[in-house]
Motif scaffolding. Structure first.
Motif, PDB file in Angstrom:
ATOM      1  N   LEU A 130      22.260  -6.448 -40.480  1.00  0.00           N
ATOM      2  CA  LEU A 130      21.561  -5.835 -39.357  1.00  0.00           C
ATOM      3  C   LEU A 130      20.604  -4.745 -39.820  1.00  0.00           C
ATOM      4  CD1 LEU A 130      24.370  -5.556 -36.659  1.00  0.00           C
ATOM      5  CD2 LEU A 130      22.312  -6.977 -36.572  1.00  0.00           C
ATOM      6  N   GLU A 131      21.021  -3.965 -40.799  1.00  0.00           N
ATOM      7  CA  GLU A 131      20.156  -2.909 -41.332  1.00  0.00           C
ATOM      8  C   GLU A 131      18.914  -3.503 -41.987  1.00  0.00           C
ATOM      9  OE1 GLU A 131      18.447   0.563 -42.672  1.00  0.00           O
ATOM     10  OE2 GLU A 131      20.042   0.344 -41.200  1.00  0.00           O
ATOM     11  N   LYS A 132      19.086  -4.617 -42.659  1.00  0.00           N
ATOM     12  CA  LYS A 132      17.950  -5.257 -43.308  1.00  0.00           C
ATOM     13  C   LYS A 132      16.970  -5.826 -42.274  1.00  0.00           C
ATOM     14  CE  LYS A 132      17.241  -7.571 -47.497  1.00  0.00           C
ATOM     15  NZ  LYS A 132      17.878  -8.088 -48.657  1.00  0.00           N
ATOM     16  N   THR A 133      17.508  -6.344 -41.166  1.00  0.00           N
ATOM     17  CA  THR A 133      16.670  -6.926 -40.122  1.00  0.00           C
ATOM     18  C   THR A 133      16.057  -5.858 -39.220  1.00  0.00           C
ATOM     19  OG1 THR A 133      18.121  -8.835 -40.125  1.00  0.00           O
ATOM     20  CG2 THR A 133      16.624  -8.623 -38.267  1.00  0.00           C
ATOM     21  N   PHE A 134      16.879  -4.924 -38.762  1.00  0.00           N
ATOM     22  CA  PHE A 134      16.443  -3.843 -37.871  1.00  0.00           C
ATOM     23  C   PHE A 134      16.761  -2.513 -38.537  1.00  0.00           C
ATOM     24  CE2 PHE A 134      18.245  -7.283 -35.213  1.00  0.00           C
ATOM     25  CZ  PHE A 134      17.062  -7.733 -34.639  1.00  0.00           C
ATOM     26  N   PHE A 156      17.662   0.773 -38.805  1.00  0.00           N
ATOM     27  CA  PHE A 156      18.019   1.863 -37.908  1.00  0.00           C
ATOM     28  C   PHE A 156      18.533   3.093 -38.635  1.00  0.00           C
ATOM     29  CE2 PHE A 156      21.394  -1.343 -37.914  1.00  0.00           C
ATOM     30  CZ  PHE A 156      22.463  -0.632 -38.394  1.00  0.00           C
TER      31      PHE A 156
END
Length: 48
Positions: free
Chosen positions: A38-42, A44
């Motif tokens: 998720l961090e790689k995609t979005f 945050f």
């Protein structure tokens, strides 16, 4: 992304020396992998 990977490495070491139970280790590793994806995609995590 670096802090998440550091936390997951520490968590893996704690599981290897027997502080956490096996099912908590598996659940934590799955959560860490999902969080890293998720961090790689979005992105945050604020990088100031």
């Amino acid at each position: 992304m670096k802090p998440y990977s550091n936390i997951s490495i520490v968590y893996a070491i704690l599981a290897m020396i027997g502080i956490t139970h096996t099912h908590y280790f598996a659940l934590g590793m799955m959560f860490s992998l999902v969080l890293l994806l998720l961090e790689k995609t979005f992105p945050f995590y604020a990088k100031y």
